[in-house]
Design a protein around this motif. Structure first.
Motif: not given
Ligand code: TXA
Ligand code: MG
Length: 321
Positions: A52, A139, A141, A147, A225
């Motif tokens: 990630k 999540s 992503n 997400s 974010h």
């Protein structure tokens, strides 16, 4: 490329074996797709951070399938937490509780608390049950990005590095869980999400809602974010200069704007915030894929799930340099 397979008892069994061997599996929850690793295997969890590109200060959520597994990872369940568990589990509510020392420090980024939840998605529950171990899953992503609400979002953005992706179609809530801590004096919402603040207050009385923090307890609290690659601004259609529209996409809440935009999507023609939340990341992924100059997103009413939607849109827009 990772294998994307429909979630069936067989593929869930295979995914569970992968988790037990230290591999990574992307799987659907009722909120968004998660990138799962055995929470008790620090090396597997380290791979989650790597894949990630997630900073090590950002702790993961641990997913459990029952009370016994919960007690494996937390030291105690205070009375208010028990109330919330009875009311909202399985479901999209994450609780911050004191962790047991046996939980590897990498999962909680060294904190003495752990964020836990019991998801309600049958595939997620079955996977955790078969794996017989708590599953740490952020999540699925790249850090700071949109997400994933579909298996193909995971395949597109993390595909190379995930061992298996279980596909069960779009996720029902489409927005992340609400994170609550009842460890302080007043219950604190650390991240607004799929359980509306009003529903929590109906059970707990008044709660504090943490706003974005410079030194966040939850990096979901970072000002920037959940961002698409395309610049995003929160604006009503009439505020967008006419000259900018042909190079811009517009994400409307209920009604499409007159015209002039290169692409338009509508969150919920019925004006239903639940439907809007469920479609938010999906439509942002779509608009992001068009390679336009900017995405304008119309503000939605800030009640119920509208609060989580606006939270995500504001943070997405803060990504601008
Ligand atoms: O809906 C969800 O919660 C999804 C699905 C996969 O369950 N997961 C998810 O995880 O959104 P993630 O990693 O994207 O966001 C987890 C948030 C982070 O902002 C993290 O900082 C916060 O949970 N968190 C984790 N442990 C914490 C702790 N001990 N104290 C406070 N916040 C914590
Ligand atoms: Mg996330």
């Amino acid at each position: 490329m990772a294998r994307v397979v429909p979630a069936t008892p067989e593929t869930i069994g295979e995914a569970a074996r992968i988790l037990r061997r230290g591999g990574l599996v992307a799987f659907p929850t009722e909120t968004v797709y998660g990138l799962g690793a055995n929470a008790l295997d620090p090396v597997a969890v380290a791979r989650v951070f790597e894949v990630k590109r997630r900073p090590a200060f950002d702790p993961l959520i641990v997913h459990v399938c029952d009370r016994t597994m919960l007690e494996e990872v937390v030291l105690e369940i205070p009375p208010l937490a028990q109330v919330l568990i009875r009311r909202f589990w399985p479901g999209p509510l994450t609780l911050v509780l004191r962790r047991r020392p046996k939980l590897p420090g990498i999962v909680t980024a060294g904190l003495d608390t752990v964020a836990v939840r019991e998801p309600s998605h049958p595939v997620a529950l079955e996977l955790i049950r078969c794996a017989e171990t708590p599953v740490a899953a952020p999540s699925a992503n790249p850090f700071g990005r949109l997400s994933p609400t579909r298996a193909e979002h995971v395949a597109r953005h993390l595909g190379e590095e995930v061992d298996l992706i279980l596909d069960a179609g779009p996720t029902p809530h489409g927005i992340e869980s609400t994170i609550v801590s009842v460890l302080g004096e007043t219950p604190q919402v650390l991240r607004v999400g799929a359980v509306p603040v009003e529903e929590l207050e109906a059970v707990l009385g008044p709660v504090e809602v943490a706003t974005s923090a410079r030194r966040p307890q939850a990096p979901g609290q970072l000002p920037s974010h959940y961002a698409p690659r395309t610049h995003l601004s929160v604006a009503r259609a009439e505020e967008v200069p006419v000259s900018a529209r042909p190079r811009s996409a517009y994400l409307a809440f209920q009604r499409p704007p007159e015209d002039g935009f290169a692409a338009v999507r509508v969150l919920s023609p019925r004006g239903d915030l639940r439907e809007a939340a469920a479609r938010l990341f999906d439509l942002l992924h779509e608009l992001d894929g068009l390679g336009l100059e900017r995405i304008y997103a119309e503000p939605v009413p800030e009640t119920g799930l509208g609060r989580a939607i606006m939270d995500r849109l504001r943070r997405a827009s803060a990504a601008e340099g």
